[in-house]
Design an enzyme around this catalytic site. Sequence first.
Site, PDB file in Angstrom:
ATOM      1  N   LYS A 631     -39.066  -8.747  25.571  1.00 48.19           N
ATOM      2  CA  LYS A 631     -37.669  -8.660  26.015  1.00 48.19           C
ATOM      3  C   LYS A 631     -36.755  -7.931  25.035  1.00 48.19           C
ATOM      4  O   LYS A 631     -35.582  -8.268  24.884  1.00 48.19           O
ATOM      5  CB  LYS A 631     -37.084 -10.072  26.304  1.00 48.19           C
ATOM      6  N   THR A 632     -37.294  -6.951  24.371  1.00 50.14           N
ATOM      7  CA  THR A 632     -36.451  -6.193  23.438  1.00 50.14           C
ATOM      8  C   THR A 632     -36.316  -4.729  23.879  1.00 50.14           C
ATOM      9  O   THR A 632     -35.781  -3.907  23.143  1.00 50.14           O
ATOM     10  CB  THR A 632     -37.054  -6.223  22.013  1.00 50.14           C
ATOM     11  N   GLY A 633     -36.887  -4.407  25.031  1.00 50.74           N
ATOM     12  CA  GLY A 633     -36.823  -3.025  25.508  1.00 50.74           C
ATOM     13  C   GLY A 633     -38.142  -2.290  25.311  1.00 50.74           C
ATOM     14  O   GLY A 633     -38.192  -1.054  25.309  1.00 50.74           O
ATOM     15  N   THR A 634     -39.238  -3.043  25.188  1.00 49.09           N
ATOM     16  CA  THR A 634     -40.539  -2.407  24.914  1.00 49.09           C
ATOM     17  C   THR A 634     -41.005  -1.531  26.088  1.00 49.09           C
ATOM     18  O   THR A 634     -41.636  -0.495  25.876  1.00 49.09           O
ATOM     19  CB  THR A 634     -41.615  -3.462  24.601  1.00 49.09           C
ATOM     20  N   THR A 635     -40.685  -1.950  27.316  1.00 48.00           N
ATOM     21  CA  THR A 635     -41.129  -1.159  28.461  1.00 48.00           C
ATOM     22  C   THR A 635     -40.397   0.187  28.485  1.00 48.00           C
ATOM     23  O   THR A 635     -40.998   1.229  28.785  1.00 48.00           O
ATOM     24  CB  THR A 635     -40.869  -1.916  29.787  1.00 48.00           C
ATOM     25  N   SER A 729     -32.607 -13.570  27.296  1.00 48.77           N
ATOM     26  CA  SER A 729     -33.241 -12.646  28.233  1.00 48.77           C
ATOM     27  C   SER A 729     -34.616 -13.164  28.632  1.00 48.77           C
ATOM     28  O   SER A 729     -35.015 -13.105  29.797  1.00 48.77           O
ATOM     29  CB  SER A 729     -33.356 -11.260  27.576  1.00 48.77           C
ATOM     30  N   ARG A 847     -31.254  -3.514  36.609  1.00 45.72           N
ATOM     31  CA  ARG A 847     -30.916  -4.426  35.512  1.00 45.72           C
ATOM     32  C   ARG A 847     -30.728  -5.805  36.139  1.00 45.72           C
ATOM     33  O   ARG A 847     -30.012  -5.970  37.114  1.00 45.72           O
ATOM     34  CB  ARG A 847     -29.631  -3.973  34.841  1.00 45.72           C
ATOM     35  N   LYS A 848     -31.459  -6.755  35.531  1.00 48.34           N
ATOM     36  CA  LYS A 848     -31.327  -8.108  36.094  1.00 48.34           C
ATOM     37  C   LYS A 848     -29.931  -8.617  35.789  1.00 48.34           C
ATOM     38  O   LYS A 848     -29.455  -8.473  34.667  1.00 48.34           O
ATOM     39  CB  LYS A 848     -32.352  -9.018  35.454  1.00 48.34           C
TER      40      LYS A 848
HETATM   41  N1  LIG Z   1     -33.600   1.979  29.041  1.00 44.22           N
HETATM   42  C1  LIG Z   1     -33.546   0.844  28.345  1.00 44.22           C
HETATM   43  N2  LIG Z   1     -33.237   0.890  27.070  1.00 44.22           N
HETATM   44  C2  LIG Z   1     -33.192  -0.245  26.347  1.00 44.22           C
HETATM   45  N3  LIG Z   1     -33.427  -1.475  26.852  1.00 44.22           N
HETATM   46  C3  LIG Z   1     -33.741  -1.537  28.134  1.00 44.22           C
HETATM   47  C4  LIG Z   1     -33.824  -0.394  28.933  1.00 44.22           C
HETATM   48  N4  LIG Z   1     -34.193  -0.798  30.154  1.00 44.22           N
HETATM   49  C5  LIG Z   1     -34.312  -2.145  30.114  1.00 44.22           C
HETATM   50  N5  LIG Z   1     -34.018  -2.570  28.894  1.00 44.22           N
HETATM   51  C6  LIG Z   1     -33.973  -3.955  28.386  1.00 44.22           C
HETATM   52  O1  LIG Z   1     -35.279  -4.376  28.127  1.00 44.22           O
HETATM   53  C7  LIG Z   1     -35.366  -5.721  28.486  1.00 44.22           C
HETATM   54  C8  LIG Z   1     -36.789  -5.923  28.868  1.00 44.22           C
HETATM   55  O2  LIG Z   1     -37.516  -5.801  27.669  1.00 44.22           O
HETATM   56  P1  LIG Z   1     -39.046  -5.508  27.684  1.00 44.22           P
HETATM   57  O3  LIG Z   1     -39.338  -4.306  28.430  1.00 44.22           O
HETATM   58  O4  LIG Z   1     -39.504  -5.544  26.261  1.00 44.22           O
HETATM   59  O5  LIG Z   1     -39.591  -6.776  28.452  1.00 44.22           O
HETATM   60  S1  LIG Z   1     -41.102  -7.278  28.541  1.00 44.22           S
HETATM   61  O6  LIG Z   1     -41.334  -8.081  27.387  1.00 44.22           O
HETATM   62  O7  LIG Z   1     -41.952  -6.110  28.630  1.00 44.22           O
HETATM   63  O8  LIG Z   1     -41.106  -8.087  29.775  1.00 44.22           O
HETATM   64  C9  LIG Z   1     -34.350  -5.926  29.586  1.00 44.22           C
HETATM   65  O9  LIG Z   1     -33.750  -7.172  29.415  1.00 44.22           O
HETATM   66  P2  LIG Z   1     -33.047  -7.954  30.578  1.00 44.22           P
HETATM   67  O10 LIG Z   1     -32.002  -7.049  31.161  1.00 44.22           O
HETATM   68  O11 LIG Z   1     -32.469  -9.147  29.921  1.00 44.22           O
HETATM   69  O12 LIG Z   1     -34.092  -8.302  31.551  1.00 44.22           O
HETATM   70  C10 LIG Z   1     -33.348  -4.842  29.381  1.00 44.22           C
HETATM   71  O13 LIG Z   1     -32.155  -5.338  28.843  1.00 44.22           O
END
Ligand SMILES: Nc1ncnc2c1ncn2[C@@H]1O[C@H](COP(=O)(O)OS(=O)(=O)O)[C@@H](OP(=O)(O)O)[C@H]1O
Length: 901
Positions: A631-635, A729, A847-848
Amino acid sequence: MELKLGLNVELGFLGMYCRSSLIVLSNICARCFCRKRFTLTRLLVILLIISVITTIFSISYLNVHLRSTKRRKIPPLPLSPCRANITDMKNPFKKISHHTKDVLRFGEKVLVLVDLQFSKAGTKIIRLLEAVRIEYKVVSTGRNLPTLTHLDEGKFAVIIFENFNAYINMDNWNRQLLDKYCLEYNVGIIGFVPSTTDMITEIVPGFPLTMEYNQKLQDYKLNRFSDVWRVTKASQFYEGRLPGDWTVFRTNHSTYEPLSYSKKQSQKFSVSIEDDDNKPVSPVIYDSGKIDNIKRILFGSTLRFWLHRLLLLDSISYLSHGKLSVSLDRYIQIDIDDIFVGKEGIRMLVEDVEALAQKQELFQQIIPGFHFNLGFSGRYYLHGSYDEDAGDKKLLEYRDKFWWFGHMWRHEQAHKFNEEALTLAMQQNKKFAQENFIPVKQNYAVAPHHSGVYPVHEELYKAWRNVWDVKVTSTEEYPKLNPSLRRRGFIYKGIMVLPRQTCGLYTHTLVLDDYPGGKKGLDDSIKGGELFQSILYNPITIFMTHLSNYGNDRLALYTFEGALKFLKCWTNFNLKSLPPLQLALKYFEMFPEERDPIWQNPCNYKRHLVIWSANKTCEKLPSFMVVGPQKTGTTALYTFLAMHPGIVSNYNSPDTFEEVQFFNGNNYYKGLDWYLEFFPDPSNSTSPIIFEKSATYFDNEVVPQRAFSLLPKARIICILLNPAKRAYSWYQHMRSHDDPTALSYSFYDVISASDIAPRKLRDLRNRCLNPGMYAQHLVRWLDYYQPSQIFIIDGEQLKNDPINVMHRVQRFLQVEKYYDYSQHLRYDPKKGFFCEVLSNNFRKRKRKSYPPMTDEETLFLKQYYHKYNVALSKLFERLHITAPSWLEEIYEMKRNELTTV
Ligand SMILES: Nc1ncnc2c1ncn2[C@@H]1O[C@H](COP(=O)(O)OS(=O)(=O)O)[C@@H](OP(=O)(O)O)[C@H]1O
């Protein structure tokens, strides 16, 4: 099982040589006789050539012949290593336990203080501790002592000084600290006193003790009245010169008790403790603590003298109150691999088989239940001379006397074959066993040529299970061949792999003179050397031998008889035997921490690479990883990286989407082949930079070690978002995935759950909060990876300014072709994120939306994470890493504190 066929190669070469010489000779003769003028000179030339060829042939023939008949008529007689009168024991019924109630007060580690980090003497101590699996911490004596206690418990069970003078000369502060620790926890000190000084004698400051340096000693006897001995049988007597220079101890104070006696090489008398006029010297001494209540054992030499290894183990056991005592049980298994594999001339004869059976009976008196464990490849049965074939038949006549296990039908390397071929080969071998009534009942097998067990060849494991129901095997290759004392076991897909040791005999060690160093070399290994130490350090030892070690000079029988008797003389070990399956169960009962395998990169070790399937490649392994946390933006980062034309991501998993999740959880047990399937073949791809992303890696305890073993050169990327935001998150993520506990409890209920809350709630709390303790997870990664291999991304910056972040990521990864993300990423106001321009592959996630955290929740988490964030800011300061923007508040607070002061 490497077969050295020197003799046969020589014979073949000789045959070829003679044949071609004869052809040359007959050509010359033919030419000479055909000519009309047959001169005397020509005749002389021919005679000369004939005599040269005859001489070469005779020398070569004799050489070969001598080699094959070097075998002694009577193989070497067994060693008789015991010099003691066994009845000479103080009390044969003495209970050999060092246990006292003080064990409860300290942990299981040893603190080793060394002069220099890689000093020779210190390394020997550390190797010994590693070999017996005692945990240790090494600290240089020039530095401050490490923290000695944790809460109310002492951390160290024993303190060892590589050089006791460092203890004597310690600065007051550290010395008082250490002595206080030893007093409080009743922990003892072991010190080695090397003879590295020019001084002749010295009074030890603060102690009624004199040390005499640079002594040459001979003969050695132990004080059999001492309570220190446990493994050591103290009634023995060592005769002969002792290696190196020694320090000996002199004292009249009753706190001291000599642990051993010796004499200077100039002294004439025999070593006897009763002999007062001719006082022997003491090379090892015990200070019982009458002066300052601290127990110490001082050694007047390094571990160069083999007996001191035994003495050190007992000293550690004694001073740790039995906390660090090695087991007195020693299980021994002797495998004879390839019992029918050997060229004519080196195989077993009838009398060798009879000698094997007789010695087995003798060994059974020393090790109850002992059986030689014979491995066979049926293809080579009856492939020797007439007399050797009789030996093969004798083996089968005696089949019920021994244990048997299968190799393959031929002596072939398993990793070169697929499951079908392996199955067929094993079935053929099994048929041979059935036709010849060979009693194979041990669920044990060994792979010829060390191949297929580690690195794992899946097909071998499958074929073993299908054909023989194999549950146990052994190898010398895990984790590596050397150092042999660090070999360990593991379990893979239900097959228990035990470490295997060599006893110094190989297929080519046919006669005593072939052994490196001859008889003396072998005797040294038996009497305290490598072979003795294998058994000393390992409660369970499986030895590898071959048929050629039982024919010829029957060196294996000589070796093991000597080794077993020597062990009986010098140790109180109970020698034991168990069938392989029970032995393996016992092994993993003793060492449960070894059950999980550790996969290494086969390409980093030549030996492993040559026994790895040719169709596998480590080029596929990722060169960097995005490890999370969740949940830190890894995707988003994964997607941005995959857009780069020079970077290739892992394939999707049907279960975990873009994440492989190999190093954590059960996927790790699926093995390296399974992992490799996730990556494209580099030959089909234009770029060598492959990466994988699994957000679950970051905070998992076992991942850094596992990742480093396989990918030691990899770069690691972490994204750190404010841990409070991350936790929230994650909680929302769990709710959106219908997690029943998350749906039943509010966020505040989860984060504030107490330790007496329902189990499910506590589990959810831990999973929610623990990943945010960033510093403690990062430190674990830093235990393995260099700081320069780790890249930290500020999660806020990734969200707000990904173009800049991707620019820095490219620099960190040193990608060859720079990709200008400003042309490919655009802010999408609807989603609130930067996304790929004309994106098809960015998961179309909205975005959730969820309500913001309440003030109560925000405050709770701010306080909760405060100490972890302080630790993180200190870590960043130490590593000179720019801290993420959200950590600024910690720095701000620090600055304020400083101004107030
Ligand atoms: N483009 C971009 N840049 C930066 N951050 C972004 C981006 N897209 C999504 N998000 C944020 O990523 C949160 C999901 O994190 P992960 O992708 O690491 O989640 S996971 O662990 O793989 O499920 C997700 O958190 P939540 O909105 O709380 O769900 C987003 O805030």
